[in-house]
Design an enzyme around this catalytic site. Structure first.
Site, PDB file in Angstrom:
ATOM      1  CD  GLU A  61      -2.742   1.134   2.376  1.00  0.00           C
ATOM      2  OE1 GLU A  61      -2.638  -0.040   3.225  1.00  0.00           O
ATOM      3  OE2 GLU A  61      -3.565   2.197   2.579  1.00  0.00           O
ATOM      4  NE  ARG A 287       2.610  -8.554  10.296  1.00  0.00           N
ATOM      5  CZ  ARG A 287       2.509  -7.465   9.522  1.00  0.00           C
ATOM      6  NH1 ARG A 287       3.491  -6.347   9.828  1.00  0.00           N
ATOM      7  NH2 ARG A 287       1.583  -7.233   8.657  1.00  0.00           N
ATOM      8  CE  LYS A 297       2.895   0.282   5.149  1.00  0.00           C
ATOM      9  NZ  LYS A 297       2.398  -0.069   3.656  1.00  0.00           N
TER      10      LYS A 297
HETATM   11  P1  ATP Z   1       2.579  -2.529   8.379  1.00  0.00           P
HETATM   12  O1  ATP Z   1       1.710  -3.228   9.068  1.00  0.00           O
HETATM   13  O2  ATP Z   1       4.125  -2.268   8.384  1.00  0.00           O
HETATM   14  O3  ATP Z   1       1.804  -1.135   8.186  1.00  0.00           O
HETATM   15  P2  ATP Z   1       1.149  -3.361   5.922  1.00  0.00           P
HETATM   16  O4  ATP Z   1       0.993  -4.900   5.832  1.00  0.00           O
HETATM   17  O5  ATP Z   1       0.265  -2.268   5.978  1.00  0.00           O
HETATM   18  O6  ATP Z   1       2.584  -3.211   6.798  1.00  0.00           O
HETATM   19  P3  ATP Z   1       1.686  -3.580   3.157  1.00  0.00           P
HETATM   20  O7  ATP Z   1       2.037  -2.292   2.212  1.00  0.00           O
HETATM   21  O8  ATP Z   1       0.179  -3.758   2.974  1.00  0.00           O
HETATM   22  O9  ATP Z   1       1.927  -2.946   4.650  1.00  0.00           O
HETATM   23  O10 ATP Z   1       2.465  -4.734   2.731  1.00  0.00           O
HETATM   24  C1  ATP Z   1       2.765  -5.033   1.721  1.00  0.00           C
HETATM   25  C2  ATP Z   1       3.069  -6.444   1.693  1.00  0.00           C
HETATM   26  O11 ATP Z   1       4.094  -6.865   2.604  1.00  0.00           O
HETATM   27  C3  ATP Z   1       1.966  -7.488   2.049  1.00  0.00           C
HETATM   28  O12 ATP Z   1       1.696  -8.575   1.527  1.00  0.00           O
HETATM   29  C4  ATP Z   1       2.269  -7.712   3.758  1.00  0.00           C
HETATM   30  O13 ATP Z   1       1.789  -9.002   4.188  1.00  0.00           O
HETATM   31  C5  ATP Z   1       3.819  -7.668   3.540  1.00  0.00           C
HETATM   32  N1  ATP Z   1       4.331  -7.258   5.023  1.00  0.00           N
HETATM   33  C6  ATP Z   1       4.111  -6.221   5.573  1.00  0.00           C
HETATM   34  N2  ATP Z   1       4.805  -6.184   6.614  1.00  0.00           N
HETATM   35  C7  ATP Z   1       5.556  -7.420   6.782  1.00  0.00           C
HETATM   36  C8  ATP Z   1       6.420  -8.186   7.558  1.00  0.00           C
HETATM   37  N3  ATP Z   1       6.693  -7.433   8.837  1.00  0.00           N
HETATM   38  N4  ATP Z   1       6.505  -9.151   7.317  1.00  0.00           N
HETATM   39  C9  ATP Z   1       6.500  -9.917   6.492  1.00  0.00           C
HETATM   40  N5  ATP Z   1       5.752  -9.249   5.218  1.00  0.00           N
HETATM   41  C10 ATP Z   1       5.237  -8.047   5.549  1.00  0.00           C
HETATM   42 MG    MG Z   2      -1.575  -3.744   4.498  1.00  0.00          MG
END
Ligand code: ATP
Ligand code: MG
Length: 601
Positions: A61, A287, A297
């Site tokens: 995102e 994760r 984020k």
């Molecule tokens: P955050 O929780 O850090 O804000 P998010 O999941 O909202 O992260 P996205 O931009 O939606 O961030 O993530 C893009 C991809 O990266 C998704 O498939 C998500 O599952 C993966 N991802 C995000 N954080 C992690 C993590 N800590 N470990 C592994 N994969 C991750």
């Molecule tokens: Mg997300």
């Protein structure tokens, strides 16, 4: 927290280095087992599912910069695609206009490329599918599987029930298809206020899975979108948009993190109830969590917005940009992703593992250099005043092809303040009055006098003599010295600023306190700036992002703040895990660990 730390086995790294070289089908029976995701994909390919095709996607995102957790997902998605002869798409999940920004899109693209992965021409945006997603919504209405609801957000929450209380059906649930079609078009045309109506899937208000209790599919939101502008005032919800984007792109394996496990039935519901061109399968993995680090984020944005760090690429940040600026290589991050491996359960990885990956990689590639961070002047009294000798030093003992270089040696030198003690403690073997040590690559010197600041009593200069027959580091009479210290020639040295970093937080789980915000646990000493450092003259020509091992000190890289007249280095990582040593010293009591160089931030 300690017992939650699970560092995954080293074999994963071996698996990774093999897997990039060879297709998965060439594996031999003696090799360690595949992780569970690769095992599933291997089986799917073998059974001819999706015609043996493998397609993955990385779906960020664009509402912030990528962090090391995303790197794990990037390495997994692009890695799996490459290993199985498939493709991985980069797809921006831009369904929430309020928080997204082109700045983030650009940084994400830069970071994925820097990590070494390429989506070729497959740069997609969920917003590209808004038209198709709208048509699918109309299809759901036409088949009696979606309805427009007038309840407020609070009412919807109340009606949804809880894990122990079943949900209650909305009074609008049984609207006719015609009325729903009409209302949904009017939603789309901007006739209703933000939040006044939503489109919901008609699934099951009694489902034990809350995600299936008529989830919202569309909401009204008047906010300009970074790509579609004012084109839409209704936006699809994540679960709906994500499943259908995967299906539209022909994704075969949709890999996501564990918190989406409970959403999988909804993912599957979307796929099963619409005439989509393909049937992706969602698989969840744990994760990445790192101790002494925050990774969401939202929290990282707080650090940036409150000025608690210098920006998204502050070298203390766990962002890809921060790690890059700190001096990490893409190889070390890919190695880390492979070493942590894939798990089905939440776990916390020790940040020391990340640091180890940097050390292992930089040890192989970083050129050695002599640098003195806290200089102490040394006059070699019996060395001729106008003489300059070239000392030939190995650039990298791990890489003979890196060759050697010549470093000037002269009568006035700098050594590290920590390499001298007027009153040496037990087991301190470095320089002290009357004691002899070896200077790296050259002579033995012996301390014969100490000059002090009259007011403070601080040692400001050492008087030493050198033994000319020890050139090259050995004495013909066989006498030994117990320490070799590094040095630079004062007349030739180049000035530099060196930034030392330590962990950004003082506790293993900064986000885990009920009472105090994570910012309460910031390490006040996470940044230390040394402005009077002296480095060997060759470093004046150090390239941007050049990476070096400052002998005996650690790995350092050129910061982009460097200008022609002013060198700035970041300490990427110390040579050894100083935290482990500190912890060990604490266990063993005072007196242990006395060899530390005190370069901590
Ligand atoms: P955050 O929780 O850090 O804000 P998010 O999941 O909202 O992260 P996205 O931009 O939606 O961030 O993530 C893009 C991809 O990266 C998704 O498939 C998500 O599952 C993966 N991802 C995000 N954080 C992690 C993590 N800590 N470990 C592994 N994969 C991750
Ligand atoms: Mg997300």
């Amino acid at each position: 927290m300690g017992d939650r730390v699970a560092v995954l086995p080293i074999e994963a790294r071996w698996l990774y280095s093999r897997s990039v070289k060879e297709p998965a089908s060439n594996r031999r029976a003696t090799e360690p087992p595949l992780d569970f995701i690769r095992a599933i994909i291997t089986e799917d390919v073998a059974s001819g599912k999706n015609g043996g095709r493998v397609a993955t996607r990385f779906p960020p995102e664009p509402n912030g910069y990528l962090h090391i957790g995303h790197a794990k997902s990037i390495c997994l998605n692009f890695g799996v695609a490459a290993e199985f002869g498939g493709k991985c798409n980069l797809r921006f999940d831009d369904t929430n206009p309020a928080k997204e920004d082109v700045e983030y899109v650009e940084s994400i693209k830069q970071d994925v490329h820097w990590l070494g992965f390429d989506w070729e021409d497959r740069e997609y945006y969920a917003s590209d599918y808004f038209g198709q997603l709208h048509d699918y919504a109309v299809h759901l209405i036409n088949t009696g599987k979606a309805y427009v609801d007038d309840l407020t957000a609070d009412e919807i929450r109340e009606y949804r029930g809880t894990l122990i209380r079943p949900g209650k059906e909305s009074p609008h649930r049984d609207r006719s298809i015609e009325e729903n079609l009409c209302l949904f078009e009017r939603m789309r045309d901007g006739e209703f206020e933000d939040g006044s109506r939503v489109l919901r899937a008609k699934i099951d208000m009694a489902s034990p899975n809350l995600n299936l209790r008529d989830p919202v599919l569309y909401r009204i939101r008047r906010a300009p979108h970074h790509r579609t502008g004012e084109g839409w005032c209704i936006y699809p919800m994540y679960d709906y948009a994500h499943a259908l984007s995967d299906a539209i792109e022909g994704i075969t394996h949709s890999l996501c993190t564990l918190e989406f496990e409970d959403h999988r039935p909804l993912y599957d519901w979307c796929i099963e109830n619409l005439p989509v061109p393909s049937r992706p399968r969602q698989i969840e993995f744990a994760r990445l969590n790192l101790n002494y680090t925050v990774m969401s984020k939202r929290k990282l944005l707080t650090l940036v917005q409150k000025g608690l760090v210098a920006g998204w690429d502050d070298p203390r940040m766990p962002t890809i940009g921060g790690l890059r600026r700190r001096g990490y290589t893409p190889e070390s991050i890919r190695d880390f992703a492979a070493r942590v491996g894939l798990a089905k359960r939440e776990n916390v990885v020790d940040v020391a593992l990340l640091e180890d990956c940097a050390r292992d990689d930089l040890n192989k590639r970083a050129r050695r250099a002599l640098a003195v961070l806290r200089p102490l002047r040394v006059i070699v009294e019996n060395f001729p005043e106008d003489r300059v000798e070239d000392v030939e030093l190995t650039n990298n003992p791990e890489d003979p092809s890196a060759g050697t270089r010549k470093v000037p040696f002269s009568r006035v030198l700098y050594i590290e303040q920590d390499d001298f003690r007027e009153v040496p403690p037990p087991r301190y073997f470095r320089l002290a009055p009357g004691r002899e040590v070896r200077l790296r690559g050259t002579y033995f010197i012996k301390c014969v006098g100490v000059a002090k600041d009259e007011k403070t009593g601080e040692v400001v200069e050492l008087r030493c003599t050198y033994d000319p027959v020890t050139k090259g580091g050995a004495a013909p009479d066989g006498r030994k010295v117990k320490a070799t210290i590094h040095w630079v020639s004062a007349a030739h040295a180049v000035d530099a600023e060196v930034r030392l970093y330590d962990r950004l937080f003082t506790v293993p789980d900064p986000g885990g306190d009920e009472e105090r915000a994570f910012t309460a646990f910031l390490n006040p000493n996470s940044l230390g700036v040394l402005r009077d450092c002296k480095v060997e003259p060759g470093l004046a020509a150090a390239p941007k992002e050049g990476r070096y091992q400052f002998e005996r000190l650690g790995y350092f890289s050129v910061d982009p703040d460097s200008t022609d007249g002013r060198l700035v280095f970041n300490r990427t990582v110390t040579l050894r895990d100083t935290w482990a040593r500190i912890e060990q010293a604490q266990r063993q009591g005072p007196g242990a660990g006395g060899q530390g160089l005190g370069a901590g931030g």
